[in-house]
Each structure stands twice: as structure tokens, then as C-alpha cells.
Design a protein around this motif. Structure first.
Motif, mmCIF file in Angstrom:
data_model
loop_
_atom_site.group_PDB
_atom_site.id
_atom_site.type_symbol
_atom_site.label_atom_id
_atom_site.label_comp_id
_atom_site.label_asym_id
_atom_site.label_seq_id
_atom_site.Cartn_x
_atom_site.Cartn_y
_atom_site.Cartn_z
ATOM 1 N N ALA A 89 0.919 -1.214 -0.155
ATOM 2 C CA ALA A 89 -0.039 0.043 0.162
ATOM 3 C C ALA A 89 0.745 1.158 -0.067
ATOM 4 N N ARG A 90 1.928 1.320 0.598
ATOM 5 C CA ARG A 90 2.857 2.310 0.968
ATOM 6 C C ARG A 90 3.442 2.719 -0.534
ATOM 7 N N ARG A 91 3.870 1.532 -1.246
ATOM 8 C CA ARG A 91 4.664 1.878 -2.540
ATOM 9 C C ARG A 91 3.442 2.332 -3.435
ATOM 10 N N SER A 92 2.195 1.696 -3.504
ATOM 11 C CA SER A 92 1.393 2.046 -4.596
ATOM 12 C C SER A 92 1.133 3.551 -4.135
ATOM 13 N N PHE A 93 0.886 3.893 -2.890
ATOM 14 C CA PHE A 93 0.625 5.287 -2.617
ATOM 15 C C PHE A 93 1.933 6.237 -3.136
ATOM 16 N N VAL A 94 3.102 5.961 -2.816
ATOM 17 C CA VAL A 94 4.086 6.761 -3.199
ATOM 18 C C VAL A 94 4.212 6.688 -4.650
ATOM 19 N N ALA A 95 3.998 5.795 -5.477
ATOM 20 C CA ALA A 95 3.898 5.649 -7.032
ATOM 21 C C ALA A 95 2.859 6.633 -7.359
ATOM 22 N N ASN A 96 1.715 6.790 -6.803
ATOM 23 C CA ASN A 96 0.313 7.216 -7.202
ATOM 24 C C ASN A 96 0.653 8.995 -6.927
ATOM 25 N N GLU A 146 1.056 12.103 -9.495
ATOM 26 C CA GLU A 146 0.433 13.268 -9.261
ATOM 27 C C GLU A 146 1.139 14.638 -9.158
ATOM 28 N N LEU A 147 2.440 14.508 -8.579
ATOM 29 C CA LEU A 147 3.262 15.615 -8.582
ATOM 30 C C LEU A 147 3.947 16.027 -9.711
ATOM 31 N N LYS A 148 4.323 14.934 -10.638
ATOM 32 C CA LYS A 148 5.051 15.361 -11.842
ATOM 33 C C LYS A 148 4.010 16.032 -12.867
ATOM 34 N N THR A 149 2.956 15.764 -12.855
ATOM 35 C CA THR A 149 2.114 16.526 -13.840
ATOM 36 C C THR A 149 2.216 18.099 -13.500
ATOM 37 N N PRO A 150 1.865 18.572 -12.309
ATOM 38 C CA PRO A 150 1.774 20.051 -12.062
ATOM 39 C C PRO A 150 3.453 20.664 -12.359
ATOM 40 N N ILE A 151 4.306 19.842 -11.986
ATOM 41 C CA ILE A 151 5.845 20.402 -11.992
ATOM 42 C C ILE A 151 5.947 20.377 -13.518
ATOM 43 N N SER A 152 5.593 19.590 -14.461
ATOM 44 C CA SER A 152 5.836 19.789 -15.830
ATOM 45 C C SER A 152 5.103 20.974 -16.477
ATOM 46 N N ILE A 153 3.880 21.169 -16.092
ATOM 47 C CA ILE A 153 3.256 22.199 -16.518
ATOM 48 C C ILE A 153 3.878 23.772 -15.905
ATOM 49 N N ILE A 154 4.200 23.584 -14.696
ATOM 50 C CA ILE A 154 4.924 24.895 -14.209
ATOM 51 C C ILE A 154 6.224 25.085 -15.141
ATOM 52 N N ARG A 155 6.794 24.193 -15.187
ATOM 53 C CA ARG A 155 8.334 24.231 -15.911
ATOM 54 C C ARG A 155 7.995 24.437 -17.233
ATOM 55 N N GLY A 156 6.754 23.987 -18.228
ATOM 56 C CA GLY A 156 6.751 24.407 -19.495
ATOM 57 C C GLY A 156 6.212 25.836 -19.605
ATOM 58 N N ASN A 164 -1.326 21.470 -2.627
ATOM 59 C CA ASN A 164 -2.474 20.880 -2.093
ATOM 60 C C ASN A 164 -1.990 19.157 -2.283
ATOM 61 N N LEU A 165 -1.467 18.744 -3.068
ATOM 62 C CA LEU A 165 -0.950 17.311 -3.094
ATOM 63 C C LEU A 165 0.007 16.891 -1.827
ATOM 64 N N VAL A 166 0.985 17.868 -1.827
ATOM 65 C CA VAL A 166 1.947 17.758 -0.838
ATOM 66 C C VAL A 166 1.662 17.799 0.411
ATOM 67 N N VAL A 167 0.322 18.703 0.823
ATOM 68 C CA VAL A 167 -0.274 18.750 2.186
ATOM 69 C C VAL A 167 -1.030 17.488 2.566
ATOM 70 N N ARG A 168 -1.711 17.088 1.346
ATOM 71 C CA ARG A 168 -2.418 15.727 1.517
ATOM 72 C C ARG A 168 -1.466 14.625 1.908
ATOM 73 N N LEU A 169 -0.204 14.415 0.989
ATOM 74 C CA LEU A 169 0.657 13.497 1.466
ATOM 75 C C LEU A 169 1.182 13.750 2.727
ATOM 76 N N MET A 170 1.379 14.540 2.996
ATOM 77 C CA MET A 170 2.006 14.694 4.634
ATOM 78 C C MET A 170 0.935 14.388 5.599
ATOM 79 N N GLU A 171 -0.433 14.550 5.544
ATOM 80 C CA GLU A 171 -1.676 14.114 6.204
ATOM 81 C C GLU A 171 -1.519 12.766 6.038
ATOM 82 N N GLN A 172 -1.574 12.093 4.907
ATOM 83 C CA GLN A 172 -1.437 10.822 4.960
ATOM 84 C C GLN A 172 -0.582 9.937 5.583
ATOM 85 N N LEU A 173 0.764 10.609 5.520
ATOM 86 C CA LEU A 173 1.899 10.114 6.273
ATOM 87 C C LEU A 173 1.731 10.094 7.751
#
Length: 169
Positions: free
Chosen positions: A96-103, A107-117, A147-156
Motif C-alpha cells: 500500500a505504501r509503495r502504491s501510494f508513493v507511486a501514485n 500526481e506531483l510530476k504533472t503540475p511540475i511539468s506544467i509549471i516548467r513548461g 495541496n498534493l504535498v499537504v495531503r501527502l503529509m496528512e496521509q503520512l
């Protein structure tokens, strides 16, 4: 006649010795058979009580040893089942942890790619009159990523609290 009498006495003596030996060897053979079964982890075998005090005590001790070993084996089997269950639970949590980290990574890569572009678009002057629009998109995607990072921290935090509560049982 003396030869016939000697032969008869010898036969009687051999018969008596044979009966006495059988009387003492039969219990030893029964004890041997019981201990062989115990060695094969068959603790259902029981030594019968014997008339001879020493053999009776030996039989009682072997029976006590057999029942003690049987109880210990049952306890070990129960502990082994608990351990296997705990290992399986740990595997599920790890998956479950591995799946969560992969997901989360995806989810973080998409906004980073858009911001960079959009940032590169501004840097190279591609935005033209749309610089403000590009900046708004960068801000929006940064907010999504935050928001994704905040949710990630809450999940952790939840999973850490859950792990601590689970380990206290």
C-alpha cells in the motif's frame, strides 16, 4: 541317563532365562517404540505403566515429556501462525505504501511539468501578451502541487499514527 538329565536341566534353565529376559526386555522395547514415535513428533504415543518401580518411573517421565513437548509444539504452531499473519499484514502495508508513493509521485510530476513548461515559455518570450495568463497557470498548478504535498503529509501522519496504534496491540 546323566546326559539326558543334563540336557533337560539345560533346556529348563534356557527356558527360564528366556522367560526372565523377555519379561525385562518387553518393557524396554515398548519404551523404545514410544520414544521413536516421539522422535518422529508423534506425541500421541503413551508408555504403559509397568510393575517394576524403575520402569514405571521411566514410563511416567516419558509420558510427561511427551505431553510437555506436545503442548510446546502447539504453542509454537500458534505463535508461528501469528507471525505469518503479522508478516502478511506487513507485506500488505508495504504494498500500500509503495502504491501510494507511486501514485503521489505521478500526481506531483504533472503540475511540475506544467509549471516548467509555462516558466520556460515566459523565459523564452513565447508567452507574448499572455504572460499574465501564463503566471496565473503557474500559480494554479503550484497551488495544486501544494495541496498534493499537504495531503501527502496528512496521509503520512495518519499512517504513522495507525502504525503506532497497531504496534501497541
Amino acid at each position: 541317563v546323566l546326559f539326558a538329565l543334563s540336557l533337560t536341566i539345560l533346556f529348563v534353565v534356557l527356558l527360564v532365562v528366556s522367560l526372565v529376559a523377555k519379561m525385562y526386555l518387553d518393557p524396554v522395547v515398548k519404551i523404545k517404540n514410544t520414544t521413536e514415535r516421539m522422535a518422529a513428533l508423534d506425541f500421541g504415543a503413551v508408555c504403559p505403566p509397568f510393575r517394576n518401580k524403575e520402569l514405571r518411573e521411566l514410563s511416567d517421565n516419558i509420558n510427561f515429556l511427551s505431553s510437555s513437548l506436545s503442548e510446546s509444539m502447539k504453542k509454537l504452531e500458534n505463535e508461528n501462525k501469528k507471525l505469518e499473519s503479522a508478516i502478511e499484514s506487513e507485506r500488505r502495508q508495504d504494498n500500500a505504501r509503495r502504491s501510494f508513493v507511486a501514485n503521489a509521485s505521478h500526481e506531483l510530476k504533472t503540475p511540475i511539468s506544467i509549471i516548467r513548461g509555462y516558466a520556460e515559455g515566459i523565459k523564452y518570450g513565447i508567452s507574448g501578451d499572455s504572460t499574465e495568463e501564463f503566471c496565473d497557470i503557474i500559480i494554479e498548478e503550484s497551488d495544486k502541487m501544494n495541496n498534493l504535498v499537504v495531503r501527502l503529509m496528512e496521509q503520512l501522519q495518519y499512517s504513522s499514527a495507525y502504525s503506532l496504534n497497531e504496534s501497541s496491540f
